[in-house]
Design an enzyme around this catalytic site. Structure first.
Site, PDB file in Angstrom:
ATOM      1  N   ARG A   1      60.442  13.130 -60.131  1.00 17.59           N
ATOM      2  CA  ARG A   1      59.652  14.306 -59.724  1.00 17.59           C
ATOM      3  C   ARG A   1      60.431  15.222 -58.779  1.00 17.59           C
ATOM      4  O   ARG A   1      60.250  16.437 -58.828  1.00 17.59           O
ATOM      5  CB  ARG A   1      58.358  13.854 -59.061  1.00 17.59           C
ATOM      6  CG  ARG A   1      57.426  13.266 -60.087  1.00 17.59           C
ATOM      7  CD  ARG A   1      56.199  12.730 -59.441  1.00 17.59           C
ATOM      8  NE  ARG A   1      55.222  12.397 -60.456  1.00 17.59           N
ATOM      9  CZ  ARG A   1      54.204  11.594 -60.261  1.00 17.59           C
ATOM     10  NH1 ARG A   1      54.015  11.037 -59.086  1.00 17.59           N
ATOM     11  NH2 ARG A   1      53.355  11.339 -61.224  1.00 17.59           N
TER      12      ARG A   1
ATOM     13  N   LYS B   1      41.349   2.447 -75.575  1.00 16.78           N
ATOM     14  CA  LYS B   1      39.929   2.630 -75.888  1.00 16.78           C
ATOM     15  C   LYS B   1      39.577   4.009 -76.407  1.00 16.78           C
ATOM     16  O   LYS B   1      40.207   4.995 -76.052  1.00 16.78           O
ATOM     17  CB  LYS B   1      39.119   2.401 -74.615  1.00 16.78           C
ATOM     18  CG  LYS B   1      39.182   0.981 -74.119  1.00 16.78           C
ATOM     19  CD  LYS B   1      38.351   0.871 -72.877  1.00 16.78           C
ATOM     20  CE  LYS B   1      38.256  -0.584 -72.432  1.00 16.78           C
ATOM     21  NZ  LYS B   1      37.491  -0.683 -71.203  1.00 16.78           N
TER      22      LYS B   1
ATOM     23  N   GLY C   1      50.779   8.689 -69.934  1.00 17.26           N
ATOM     24  CA  GLY C   1      51.459   7.518 -69.381  1.00 17.26           C
ATOM     25  C   GLY C   1      52.180   6.591 -70.342  1.00 17.26           C
ATOM     26  O   GLY C   1      53.412   6.533 -70.341  1.00 17.26           O
TER      27      GLY C   1
ATOM     28  N   GLY D   1      47.483  12.847 -66.152  1.00 21.42           N
ATOM     29  CA  GLY D   1      46.082  13.289 -66.198  1.00 21.42           C
ATOM     30  C   GLY D   1      45.935  14.759 -66.528  1.00 21.42           C
ATOM     31  O   GLY D   1      45.043  15.148 -67.280  1.00 21.42           O
TER      32      GLY D   1
HETATM   33  P1  AMP Z   1      45.758   4.126 -72.769  1.00 19.51           P
HETATM   34  O1  AMP Z   1      45.998   4.087 -71.286  1.00 19.51           O
HETATM   35  O2  AMP Z   1      44.328   4.288 -73.162  1.00 19.51           O
HETATM   36  O3  AMP Z   1      46.697   5.043 -73.484  1.00 19.51           O
HETATM   37  O4  AMP Z   1      46.081   2.655 -73.280  1.00 19.51           O
HETATM   38  C1  AMP Z   1      47.349   2.090 -73.235  1.00 19.51           C
HETATM   39  C2  AMP Z   1      47.186   0.605 -73.388  1.00 19.51           C
HETATM   40  O5  AMP Z   1      46.570   0.321 -74.617  1.00 19.51           O
HETATM   41  C3  AMP Z   1      48.487  -0.150 -73.388  1.00 19.51           C
HETATM   42  O6  AMP Z   1      48.573  -0.893 -72.204  1.00 19.51           O
HETATM   43  C4  AMP Z   1      48.377  -1.045 -74.622  1.00 19.51           C
HETATM   44  O7  AMP Z   1      48.740  -2.379 -74.361  1.00 19.51           O
HETATM   45  C5  AMP Z   1      46.912  -0.984 -74.947  1.00 19.51           C
HETATM   46  N1  AMP Z   1      46.658  -1.286 -76.356  1.00 19.51           N
HETATM   47  C6  AMP Z   1      47.218  -0.712 -77.426  1.00 19.51           C
HETATM   48  N2  AMP Z   1      46.802  -1.299 -78.553  1.00 19.51           N
HETATM   49  C7  AMP Z   1      45.950  -2.287 -78.197  1.00 19.51           C
HETATM   50  C8  AMP Z   1      45.208  -3.248 -78.919  1.00 19.51           C
HETATM   51  N3  AMP Z   1      45.261  -3.318 -80.250  1.00 19.51           N
HETATM   52  N4  AMP Z   1      44.433  -4.093 -78.211  1.00 19.51           N
HETATM   53  C9  AMP Z   1      44.373  -4.023 -76.886  1.00 19.51           C
HETATM   54  N5  AMP Z   1      45.060  -3.139 -76.140  1.00 19.51           N
HETATM   55  C10 AMP Z   1      45.838  -2.265 -76.788  1.00 19.51           C
END
Ligand code: AMP
Length: 397
Positions: free
Chosen positions: A34, A197, A353, A376
């Site tokens: 940064r 999610k 991220g 974010g």
């Molecule tokens: P996000 O912060 O929502 O982009 O989520 C990133 C996280 O999603 C990472 O730490 C991944 O390990 C997790 N992730 C990706 N695919 C899966 C999956 N099939 N089951 C559980 N976690 C997942």
């Protein structure tokens, strides 16, 4: 307006930077990305004959001034990078800051103490913003990472610089690259969405369906879609309460003529662990006791084809649990496909991220067109929200 379009000669320029860097217990900076990113803007102002007053937050100080969160710790690194002495004010407003700012000569740099030592910063307090504004003639915002916050130094302060609020280079780069996928993209435009999610990405999905030609869904959130379509997902990550949302997204995509790609096969595991037993099955036929942790090889092939036929790509979120090496193949292959498309002229933007962590892990950061550092702010932008820090500069409000 950016810093190239304003005469900065003999002007005192207050620059909001994002110097929220990680420090170890010896107060050494462990990742200086940064700070590096802010240097071109500072150098430009100096070479144009102005002086620079830098302001930032660092960490989350709760009770006013704390040595742990002092920006003083950044001085040695900043001086090394700028190859010059940098002055420091022990408070971001008040007599000392005013005197030091008033005494600044063209070519000099003054760093102010942590803005968040005042609660007024995050509250967007107007009189606090005014006190900061008193220090300078021109305001520059170069902190894209906080552009989604209407804080005193990121947005409110612009009110006190009518006609003299400017984007720094980093901010300008982020906004213009994001616009390449959100406004008038070269089509076909494909969004590749992954991550854990659906719940964290509903607004993104909804907004992107209005914009993209193809929407690829991977990661944990694919299972809510697969279950919504009647598939068996075993113990995979599913948000049952979001099944209606997933169905609505499928319907909306159909109405808008957006092609939605959901994985057809998955790499499944008998526990949430890198060492779990694994096998590849159809993504809608996952047995009980097993969970999907990555997209399968057939899906990789299909997604790769879509990616290679796109002219603009936005990627956010890993395709599987890429932190586990044994379940990282899908994320890696999709990252490689995006890099390959880029090498033949496709514009690719990676942000948010974990996808940034993934391109870094596979050494592909310089093989995609742009890596957003926004976190974010970048996600809110692709949700279609107006960023207060950007609006403040454009509209002067
Ligand atoms: P996000 O912060 O929502 O982009 O989520 C990133 C996280 O999603 C990472 O730490 C991944 O390990 C997790 N992730 C990706 N695919 C899966 C999956 N099939 N089951 C559980 N976690 C997942």
């Amino acid at each position: 307006m950016n810093i190239d379009q304003y005469n900065l000669k003999n002007k005192r320029v207050i620059v909001r930077v994002d110097f929220n860097v990680p420090l170890n217990d010896k107060f050494e900076i462990t990742d200086d990305t940064r700070i590096k990113a802010a240097i071109p803007t500072v150098k430009k102002i100096l070479s144009a004959g102005g002086s620079v007053i830098l302001m930032s937050h660092l960490g989350r100080p709760k009770d006013g001034p704390t040595d742990k969160y002092s920006l003083r710790h950044l001085l040695p690194d900043l001086e090394r990078k700028l190859e010059m002495k940098v002055l420091f004010a022990n408070d971001c407003i008040g007599t000392e800051a005013q005197q030091k700012a008033a005494a600044l000569q063209p070519g000099q740099v003054l760093l102010l103490e942590n803005l968040r030592f005042y609660k007024e910063e995050e509250k967007g307090d107007e009189s606090f913003a005014k006190k900061l504004a008193l220090l300078a003639d021109v305001y520059v915002n170069d902190a894209f990472g906080t552009a989604h916050r209407a804080h005193a130094s990121t947005a409110i302060i612009a009110r006190f610089f009518p006609g003299a609020s400017l984007f720094g280079y980093l901010m300008q780069d982020e906004v213009s690259n994001l616009e390449k996928v959100t406004k008038k993209p070269v089509r076909p435009l494909t969004a590749v969405l992954g991550g854990a999610k659906v719940s964290g990405k509903i607004e993104i999905i909804n907004n992107l369906i209005d914009k993209v030609d193809n929407l690829i869904i991977g990661g944990g959130m694919m299972f809510t879609f697969i279950k919504a379509m009647g598939g068996k997902v075993g113990n995979s990550l599913v948000e049952d309460e979001l099944i209606p949302t997933a169905l609505a997204a499928l319907e909306k995509a159909k109405e808008k003529g957006v092609k939605l790609y959901i994985p057809t096969d998955a790499v499944i595991a008998d526990s949430f662990s890198n060492e779990a037993n694994q096998k590849v099955v159809e993504a809608n036929q996952i047995p009980d006791g097993w969970m999907g942790l990555d997209i399968g090889p057939e899906t990789v092939k299909d997604f790769t084809e879509v990616i290679l036929n796109s002219h603009s790509i936005l990627w956010n979120g890993p395709m599987g649990v890429f932190e586990f090496d044994n379940f990282s193949q899908g994320t890696r292959d999709i990252a490689l496909a995006i890099a390959k498309a880029t090498s033949s002229g496709t514009f690719s933007l990676v942000g948010g991220g974990d996808s940034v962590a993934a391109v870094n892990k596979y050494d592909l950061a310089d093989k995609v067109s742009y890596v957003s550092t926004g976190g974010g702010a970048m996600l809110e932008y692709i949700e279609g929200k107006e960023l207060p820090g950007v609006k403040a500069i454009i509209e002067g409000v």
